[in-house]
Design a protein around this motif. Sequence first.
Motif, PDB file in Angstrom:
ATOM      1  N   VAL A  43       0.825  -1.205   0.000  1.00 51.88           N
ATOM      2  CA  VAL A  43       0.000   0.000   0.000  1.00 51.88           C
ATOM      3  C   VAL A  43       0.860   1.256   0.000  1.00 51.88           C
ATOM      4  O   VAL A  43       0.596   2.192  -0.761  1.00 51.88           O
ATOM      5  CB  VAL A  43      -0.958   0.020   1.223  1.00 51.88           C
ATOM      6  CG1 VAL A  43      -1.712   1.327   1.300  1.00 51.88           C
ATOM      7  CG2 VAL A  43      -1.911  -1.143   1.167  1.00 51.88           C
ATOM      8  N   GLN A  45      -2.269   6.842   2.033  1.00 51.61           N
ATOM      9  CA  GLN A  45      -2.403   5.379   2.150  1.00 51.61           C
ATOM     10  C   GLN A  45      -3.845   4.958   2.409  1.00 51.61           C
ATOM     11  O   GLN A  45      -4.292   3.937   1.902  1.00 51.61           O
ATOM     12  CB  GLN A  45      -1.500   4.858   3.270  1.00 51.61           C
ATOM     13  CG  GLN A  45      -0.048   4.810   2.890  1.00 51.61           C
ATOM     14  CD  GLN A  45       0.784   4.114   3.953  1.00 51.61           C
ATOM     15  OE1 GLN A  45       0.303   3.251   4.676  1.00 51.61           O
ATOM     16  NE2 GLN A  45       2.061   4.495   4.034  1.00 51.61           N
ATOM     17  N   SER A  46      -4.574   5.765   3.185  1.00 55.13           N
ATOM     18  CA  SER A  46      -5.961   5.403   3.494  1.00 55.13           C
ATOM     19  C   SER A  46      -6.819   5.377   2.226  1.00 55.13           C
ATOM     20  O   SER A  46      -7.689   4.503   2.073  1.00 55.13           O
ATOM     21  CB  SER A  46      -6.554   6.354   4.528  1.00 55.13           C
ATOM     22  OG  SER A  46      -6.536   7.683   4.038  1.00 55.13           O
ATOM     23  N   SER A 103      -5.808   2.223   0.320  1.00 61.52           N
ATOM     24  CA  SER A 103      -6.366   1.047   1.005  1.00 61.52           C
ATOM     25  C   SER A 103      -7.845   0.872   0.685  1.00 61.52           C
ATOM     26  O   SER A 103      -8.318  -0.251   0.456  1.00 61.52           O
ATOM     27  CB  SER A 103      -6.186   1.172   2.515  1.00 61.52           C
ATOM     28  OG  SER A 103      -4.839   1.088   2.857  1.00 61.52           O
ATOM     29  N   ARG A 148      -9.403  -2.334  -1.306  1.00 59.61           N
ATOM     30  CA  ARG A 148     -10.470  -3.146  -0.727  1.00 59.61           C
ATOM     31  C   ARG A 148     -11.568  -3.396  -1.781  1.00 59.61           C
ATOM     32  O   ARG A 148     -12.060  -4.516  -1.929  1.00 59.61           O
ATOM     33  CB  ARG A 148     -11.055  -2.455   0.503  1.00 59.61           C
ATOM     34  CG  ARG A 148     -11.965  -3.326   1.335  1.00 59.61           C
ATOM     35  CD  ARG A 148     -12.397  -2.670   2.657  1.00 59.61           C
ATOM     36  NE  ARG A 148     -11.323  -2.001   3.359  1.00 59.61           N
ATOM     37  CZ  ARG A 148     -11.182  -0.665   3.460  1.00 59.61           C
ATOM     38  NH1 ARG A 148     -12.070   0.138   2.916  1.00 59.61           N
ATOM     39  NH2 ARG A 148     -10.178  -0.141   4.127  1.00 59.61           N
TER      40      ARG A 148
END
Length: 113
Positions: A51, A62-63, A66, A70
């Motif tokens: 990531v 990064q969030s 991510s 997903r």
Amino acid sequence: MKHDHSGTLSAVLKHLPDDSMLCDLGDFFKIFGDTTRIKILYSLFESELCVCAIAELLKMEQSAISHQLRILKNAKLVKSRRDGKTNIYSLADDHVRLIIGQGFEHLTEDDKK
């Protein structure tokens, strides 16, 4: 003046998937409707990545990466493996490369003529 389409319509209906399958197919293609997800998939063409590497490459948080990973994983377009505490992502299979490659080829078709 009306035409008799019954033979043609019958043949088409015989091969038309049910509404549920067509809905699933539409949802599948919606996954490709996000530029960030396409960039992630293209990045994974070259190498498996974590990531933080994808975030650095795409200059994003990064969030956010991510979250998109997903979605891609739930759609079975990417897979992951653990390397210590790190998840390493890669394309799920060659179908992903083929789908994107054919889309890209379709878009650049006129450029080749």
